[in-house]
Design a protein around this motif. Sequence first.
Motif, PDB file in Angstrom:
ATOM      1  N   SER A 207       0.828  -1.201   0.000  1.00 54.31           N
ATOM      2  CA  SER A 207       0.000   0.000   0.000  1.00 54.31           C
ATOM      3  C   SER A 207       0.866   1.256   0.000  1.00 54.31           C
ATOM      4  N   ILE A 208       0.504   2.199  -0.834  1.00 58.01           N
ATOM      5  CA  ILE A 208       1.256   3.451  -0.904  1.00 58.01           C
ATOM      6  C   ILE A 208       0.534   4.591  -0.215  1.00 58.01           C
ATOM      7  N   SER A 209      -0.615   4.298   0.342  1.00 55.79           N
ATOM      8  CA  SER A 209      -1.409   5.378   0.928  1.00 55.79           C
ATOM      9  C   SER A 209      -0.720   6.021   2.127  1.00 55.79           C
TER      10      SER A 209
ATOM     11  N   THR B 185       3.511  14.233  -2.895  1.00 59.33           N
ATOM     12  CA  THR B 185       3.383  13.766  -1.516  1.00 59.33           C
ATOM     13  C   THR B 185       2.011  13.151  -1.284  1.00 59.33           C
ATOM     14  N   SER B 186       1.853  12.543  -0.129  1.00 57.17           N
ATOM     15  CA  SER B 186       0.566  11.948   0.228  1.00 57.17           C
ATOM     16  C   SER B 186      -0.520  13.011   0.333  1.00 57.17           C
ATOM     17  N   GLY B 187      -0.097  14.253   0.599  1.00 54.30           N
ATOM     18  CA  GLY B 187      -1.058  15.343   0.689  1.00 54.30           C
ATOM     19  C   GLY B 187      -1.351  16.007  -0.642  1.00 54.30           C
TER      20      GLY B 187
ATOM     21  N   ASN C 262      -3.798   5.886  -5.185  1.00 53.64           N
ATOM     22  CA  ASN C 262      -3.589   5.069  -3.990  1.00 53.64           C
ATOM     23  C   ASN C 262      -4.409   3.784  -4.024  1.00 53.64           C
ATOM     24  N   ALA C 263      -5.563   3.823  -4.630  1.00 52.54           N
ATOM     25  CA  ALA C 263      -6.404   2.628  -4.694  1.00 52.54           C
ATOM     26  C   ALA C 263      -5.757   1.533  -5.541  1.00 52.54           C
ATOM     27  N   LYS C 264      -5.012   1.944  -6.549  1.00 52.22           N
ATOM     28  CA  LYS C 264      -4.333   0.978  -7.432  1.00 52.22           C
ATOM     29  C   LYS C 264      -2.867   0.811  -7.065  1.00 52.22           C
TER      30      LYS C 264
END
Length: 125
Positions: A27-29, A52-54, A73-75
């Motif tokens: 997971s990359i979330s 970034t994650s943001g 993030n889902a993929k």
Amino acid sequence: QVQLVESGGGLVQTGGSLRLACAASGSISSVNAMGWYRQAPGKERELVATVTSGGRTYYRDSVKGRFTISRDNAKNTLYLQMTSLKPEDTSMYYCAVAVRKRLWIPVGVDEYDYWGQGTQVTVSS
């Protein structure tokens, strides 16, 4: 542990487009940033773009307005849409992940923890 596999490289003429993809095994979330670096023979590895994650992004000046970075993030996938390609964009392109959260956008090679094997992009003149 995150494993990264790039795809989408190839040979294209000047002015053409390519879309690179980087599939992450985990997971990359929760990771801080995901970026694209490139390295041509005899040259240092340089950051092309990162997100970034943001959702904050960074682009090197030479690709601004031509390249677009995005992450799904889902993929568990990072993308780099490249348009108006130039011969000087020819390089091996690497996907990288920076795990640790920081207040700033990570731009240094040593701020990235995991790397893919790379995908070659060649732009003919």
